[in-house]
Design a protein around this motif. Structure first.
Motif, PDB file in Angstrom:
ATOM      1  N   TYR A 219       0.802  -1.253  -0.081  1.00 19.74           N
ATOM      2  CA  TYR A 219       0.201  -0.155  -0.083  1.00 19.74           C
ATOM      3  C   TYR A 219       0.789   1.199   0.093  1.00 19.74           C
ATOM      4  O   TYR A 219       1.835   1.225   0.512  1.00 19.74           O
ATOM      5  N   LYS A 220       0.410   2.055  -0.608  1.00 18.52           N
ATOM      6  CA  LYS A 220       1.108   3.334  -0.948  1.00 18.52           C
ATOM      7  C   LYS A 220       0.064   4.600  -0.614  1.00 18.52           C
ATOM      8  O   LYS A 220      -0.950   4.672  -1.138  1.00 18.52           O
ATOM      9  N   THR A 221       0.597   5.360   0.524  1.00 19.81           N
ATOM     10  CA  THR A 221      -0.394   6.683   0.648  1.00 19.81           C
ATOM     11  C   THR A 221       0.199   7.794  -0.004  1.00 19.81           C
ATOM     12  O   THR A 221       1.335   8.268  -0.112  1.00 19.81           O
ATOM     13  N   VAL A 222      -0.638   8.426  -0.802  1.00 15.69           N
ATOM     14  CA  VAL A 222      -0.437   9.553  -1.736  1.00 15.69           C
ATOM     15  C   VAL A 222      -1.139  10.567  -1.481  1.00 15.69           C
ATOM     16  O   VAL A 222      -2.344  10.615  -0.903  1.00 15.69           O
ATOM     17  N   THR A 259      -6.094  12.627   0.561  1.00 10.40           N
ATOM     18  CA  THR A 259      -5.274  11.591   1.009  1.00 10.40           C
ATOM     19  C   THR A 259      -5.766  10.353   0.433  1.00 10.40           C
ATOM     20  O   THR A 259      -6.902  10.143   0.820  1.00 10.40           O
ATOM     21  N   SER A 260      -5.074   9.642  -0.448  1.00 10.62           N
ATOM     22  CA  SER A 260      -5.620   8.224  -1.117  1.00 10.62           C
ATOM     23  C   SER A 260      -4.705   7.162  -0.533  1.00 10.62           C
ATOM     24  O   SER A 260      -3.229   7.452  -0.412  1.00 10.62           O
ATOM     25  N   GLN A 261      -5.150   6.119  -0.551  1.00 12.74           N
ATOM     26  CA  GLN A 261      -4.276   4.864  -0.631  1.00 12.74           C
ATOM     27  C   GLN A 261      -4.256   4.075  -1.978  1.00 12.74           C
ATOM     28  O   GLN A 261      -5.203   3.702  -2.368  1.00 12.74           O
ATOM     29  N   GLU A 262      -3.146   3.820  -2.449  1.00 12.66           N
ATOM     30  CA  GLU A 262      -2.901   3.010  -3.537  1.00 12.66           C
ATOM     31  C   GLU A 262      -2.473   1.537  -3.180  1.00 12.66           C
ATOM     32  O   GLU A 262      -1.786   1.585  -2.386  1.00 12.66           O
ATOM     33  N   THR A 263      -3.231   0.723  -3.937  1.00  6.94           N
ATOM     34  CA  THR A 263      -3.087  -0.645  -3.724  1.00  6.94           C
ATOM     35  C   THR A 263      -2.134  -1.244  -4.925  1.00  6.94           C
ATOM     36  O   THR A 263      -2.758  -1.318  -6.049  1.00  6.94           O
ATOM     37  N   SER A 271      -5.698  -0.385  -7.517  1.00  4.27           N
ATOM     38  CA  SER A 271      -7.135   0.192  -7.020  1.00  4.27           C
ATOM     39  C   SER A 271      -6.363   1.413  -6.247  1.00  4.27           C
ATOM     40  O   SER A 271      -5.313   1.486  -5.685  1.00  4.27           O
ATOM     41  N   THR A 272      -7.118   2.509  -6.002  1.00  2.00           N
ATOM     42  CA  THR A 272      -6.910   3.694  -5.263  1.00  2.00           C
ATOM     43  C   THR A 272      -8.399   3.964  -4.602  1.00  2.00           C
ATOM     44  O   THR A 272      -9.190   4.090  -5.068  1.00  2.00           O
ATOM     45  N   LYS A 273      -8.004   4.291  -3.242  1.00  2.00           N
ATOM     46  CA  LYS A 273      -9.148   4.557  -2.357  1.00  2.00           C
ATOM     47  C   LYS A 273      -8.827   5.855  -1.617  1.00  2.00           C
ATOM     48  O   LYS A 273      -7.564   6.110  -1.141  1.00  2.00           O
ATOM     49  N   LYS A 274      -9.755   6.678  -1.606  1.00  2.00           N
ATOM     50  CA  LYS A 274      -9.662   7.919  -0.864  1.00  2.00           C
ATOM     51  C   LYS A 274      -9.744   7.532   0.678  1.00  2.00           C
ATOM     52  O   LYS A 274     -10.789   7.129   1.045  1.00  2.00           O
ATOM     53  N   ILE A 275      -9.096   8.181   1.546  1.00  2.00           N
ATOM     54  CA  ILE A 275      -8.996   7.916   2.656  1.00  2.00           C
ATOM     55  C   ILE A 275      -9.347   8.980   3.609  1.00  2.00           C
ATOM     56  O   ILE A 275     -10.316   8.973   4.432  1.00  2.00           O
ATOM     57  N   SER A 276      -9.099  10.325   2.931  1.00  2.00           N
ATOM     58  CA  SER A 276      -9.658  11.659   3.685  1.00  2.00           C
ATOM     59  C   SER A 276      -9.221  12.546   3.032  1.00  2.00           C
ATOM     60  O   SER A 276      -8.304  12.659   1.939  1.00  2.00           O
ATOM     61  N   GLU A 277      -9.898  13.784   3.222  1.00  2.00           N
ATOM     62  CA  GLU A 277      -9.637  15.122   2.564  1.00  2.00           C
ATOM     63  C   GLU A 277      -9.920  16.096   3.629  1.00  2.00           C
ATOM     64  O   GLU A 277     -10.421  16.173   4.626  1.00  2.00           O
ATOM     65  N   LYS A 278      -8.886  17.069   3.373  1.00  2.00           N
ATOM     66  CA  LYS A 278      -9.155  18.330   4.377  1.00  2.00           C
ATOM     67  C   LYS A 278      -8.791  19.669   3.435  1.00  2.00           C
ATOM     68  O   LYS A 278      -8.022  19.577   2.452  1.00  2.00           O
ATOM     69  N   THR A 279      -9.576  20.870   3.809  1.00  2.00           N
ATOM     70  CA  THR A 279      -9.553  21.812   3.338  1.00  2.00           C
ATOM     71  C   THR A 279      -8.262  22.778   3.624  1.00  2.00           C
ATOM     72  O   THR A 279      -8.258  22.726   4.869  1.00  2.00           O
ATOM     73  N   THR A 280      -7.468  23.057   2.747  1.00  2.00           N
ATOM     74  CA  THR A 280      -6.292  23.993   3.039  1.00  2.00           C
ATOM     75  C   THR A 280      -6.551  25.139   2.846  1.00  2.00           C
ATOM     76  O   THR A 280      -5.981  26.261   3.515  1.00  2.00           O
ATOM     77  N   LEU A 411      -7.387   0.762   9.333  1.00  2.00           N
ATOM     78  CA  LEU A 411      -6.681   2.097   9.354  1.00  2.00           C
ATOM     79  C   LEU A 411      -5.774   2.600   7.938  1.00  2.00           C
ATOM     80  O   LEU A 411      -5.793   3.320   7.327  1.00  2.00           O
ATOM     81  N   PHE A 412      -4.797   1.206   7.889  1.00  2.00           N
ATOM     82  CA  PHE A 412      -3.896   1.438   6.594  1.00  2.00           C
ATOM     83  C   PHE A 412      -4.512   1.301   5.120  1.00  2.00           C
ATOM     84  O   PHE A 412      -4.301   1.645   4.147  1.00  2.00           O
ATOM     85  N   ASP A 413      -5.444   0.356   4.982  1.00  2.00           N
ATOM     86  CA  ASP A 413      -6.028   0.070   3.832  1.00  2.00           C
ATOM     87  C   ASP A 413      -7.034   1.083   3.352  1.00  2.00           C
ATOM     88  O   ASP A 413      -7.845   0.893   2.587  1.00  2.00           O
ATOM     89  N   GLY A 414      -7.617   2.028   4.340  1.00  2.90           N
ATOM     90  CA  GLY A 414      -8.565   3.016   3.918  1.00  2.90           C
ATOM     91  C   GLY A 414      -9.829   2.842   4.163  1.00  2.90           C
ATOM     92  O   GLY A 414     -10.898   3.477   3.782  1.00  2.90           O
TER      93      GLY A 414
END
Length: 450
Positions: A219-222, A259-263, A271-280, A411-414
């Motif tokens: 898994y890779k967090t991007v 923030t997304s997690q790539e498998t 696959s790519t799954k969105k984990i979270s998003e935050k407004t900057t 938490l790691f696999d999103g």
């Protein structure tokens, strides 16, 4: 009257001769009897055997004229078991050696079963034959087949199998000893990470021509930025005449960090799954004022003009106040907690929340105790030790203040952004799974505190 002397002498000589003859006869008789006794004694001596009996570490010596094996052992007081073996050997002279080989058990372990056979002598090969255990060329036998058997010897037959292993797309054929798949992989030095997938259960038994397939999963967090489009809002005002419009606030796009997690499976992105998003950066809506005031009659044009000038000044001041309020909100993000306090926060995450519990005395991944208020997160997003405030988006649950202390696969696999700790299964079940918002009040340092 005197007797003649001559006659007297003759009679004495005659008497002496008679006594001598008797002594000779007695000596001859005794000589014959001695010879007979000596001859008999020599015959007994010639027929008597000296028997040496060896029974393990014990040795017994007896003299006997009986060469019957059972008679010898009976005379020596030696008892035999059902499977004991006796070897009788005559040596030079009158010697006889008797060797007793006591029967003993030999245990053979093969194919998950243990067999016991009784032997008094022999080799491992003899025991295998007696137990009817077939040994293939690839199998290993310990001790070796030529080893002499000993009491309570344990003989182990290890089977070997040829299996096929597809590891991350590359296939090889290997010979492995009997056992489980996990033991076969360990024998071959093939290690699996917690995220890797095996096509069979690791505790299943190895068998010939077994085909194993290992998918290496990483898994890779991007993180990526995405624009938040501003909205256009119309605001009615009686400061403008009907039909007139004026831009009160220019619109500008905001920015959010996703923030997304790539498998990856065997190195390929699947696959790519969105984990979270935050407004900057918040988007600023474009606000357009739309006039609602009626235009004055021509006679009142001057008054209207003056009124218009005064309204413009008031509008400007109001616009300035609005701008100042927005700038303050942009600089300091806040929320109101359960006690009505206004709390500043660094950033927020929105996503799926779950709940868990653990046995008393358990510890978390950061070394902190597993207890209410210590929650599990992805430490790549929210470092251990971070101070948080958590509420459900449906307004039903306010978990409140918490500390980032633990983590887990979800938490790691999103599939979740937080796992809330509760004391009981009932509390966890009541919470279930629901969307939550996490406010990060203070950044942790990811330190282990155990």
């Amino acid at each position: 009257m005197k007797l003649p002397k001559k006659n007297y002498v003759a009679k004495r000589e005659k008497k002496t001769t008679s006594k001598a003859t008797g002594k000779i006869v007695k000596i001859a008789v005794f000589s014959v009897m001695g010879a007979v006794c000596l001859s008999a004694a020599l015959s007994v001596t010639a027929l008597t055997k000296t028997v040496k009996i060896t029974d393990g570490e014990n040795t017994t010596v007896i003299n006997t004229m009986n060469l019957d094996q059972n008679a010898i052992l009976e005379q020596a007081g030696v008892e035999l078991g059902d499977n004991d073996k006796v070897v009788l050997t005559e040596t030079s002279g009158n010697g006889v050696e008797v060797s007793i080989m006591r029967a003993f058990n030999v245990n053979l372990e093969a194919d998950g079963d243990v067999k016991s056979v009784v032997f008094s002598e022999g080799t491992v090969a003899d025991a295998l034959k007696a137990a009817n255990i077939k040994v293939n060329a690839s199998d290993s036998v310990t001790p070796s087949a030529g080893t002499t058997l000993e009491p309570d010897m344990k003989i182990k037959i290890k089977r070997w199998y040829t299996i096929s292993i597809n590891d991350a797309g590359k296939t090889v054929s290997k010979d492995v000893p009997e056992g489980t798949v996990a033991e076969a992989l360990e024998f071959l030095g093939i290690k699996l990470s917690p995220t890797d997938k095996l096509n069979v259960k690791s505790d299943s038994k190895v068998e010939d021509n077994l085909k194993l397939k290992i998918n290496r999963i990483t898994y890779k967090t991007v993180q990526s930025k995405k624009a938040i489009a501003f909205k256009e809002v119309e605001k009615k005002t009686d400061k403008l005449y009907t039909g007139e419009t004026e831009v009160q606030t220019d619109g500008s796009n905001g920015t959010k960090l996703i923030t997304s997690q790539e498998t990856y499976v065997n190195g390929k992105l699947t696959s790519t799954k969105k984990i979270s998003e935050k407004t900057t950066k918040k988007a600023v809506n474009k606000v357009t004022l739309v006039g609602t005031a009626k235009r004055p009659e021509p006679a009142q044009e001057e008054i209207a003009s003056e009124s218009s000038s005064t309204s413009g000044e008031n509008y400007f001041n109001k616009n300035a106040a609005d701008s100042a309020s927005f700038s303050s909100n942009a600089a300091e993000q806040t929320f109101t907690d359960m006690n009505g306090n206004t709390i500043k926060y660094l950033r927020s995450y929105t996503g799926s929340g779950t709940a868990y519990y653990a046995p008393a005395g358990s510890s978390t991944a950061s070394g902190r105790p597993a207890q209410p208020g210590n929650v599990a997160v992805n430490p790549n997003l929210i470092p251990y030790g971070s101070k948080l405030y958590i509420v459900s988006n449906d307004g039903q649950v306010c978990y409140g203040y918490a500390t980032a202390a633990d983590t887990g696969g979800a938490l790691f696999d999103g599939s979740a952004i937080v796992d809330l700790y509760y004391n009981t299964l009932g509390e966890c079940t009541q919470f279930g799974r629901r969307d939550v918002t996490i406010y990060v009040i203070e950044e942790g340092d990811n330190a282990y505190v155990g």
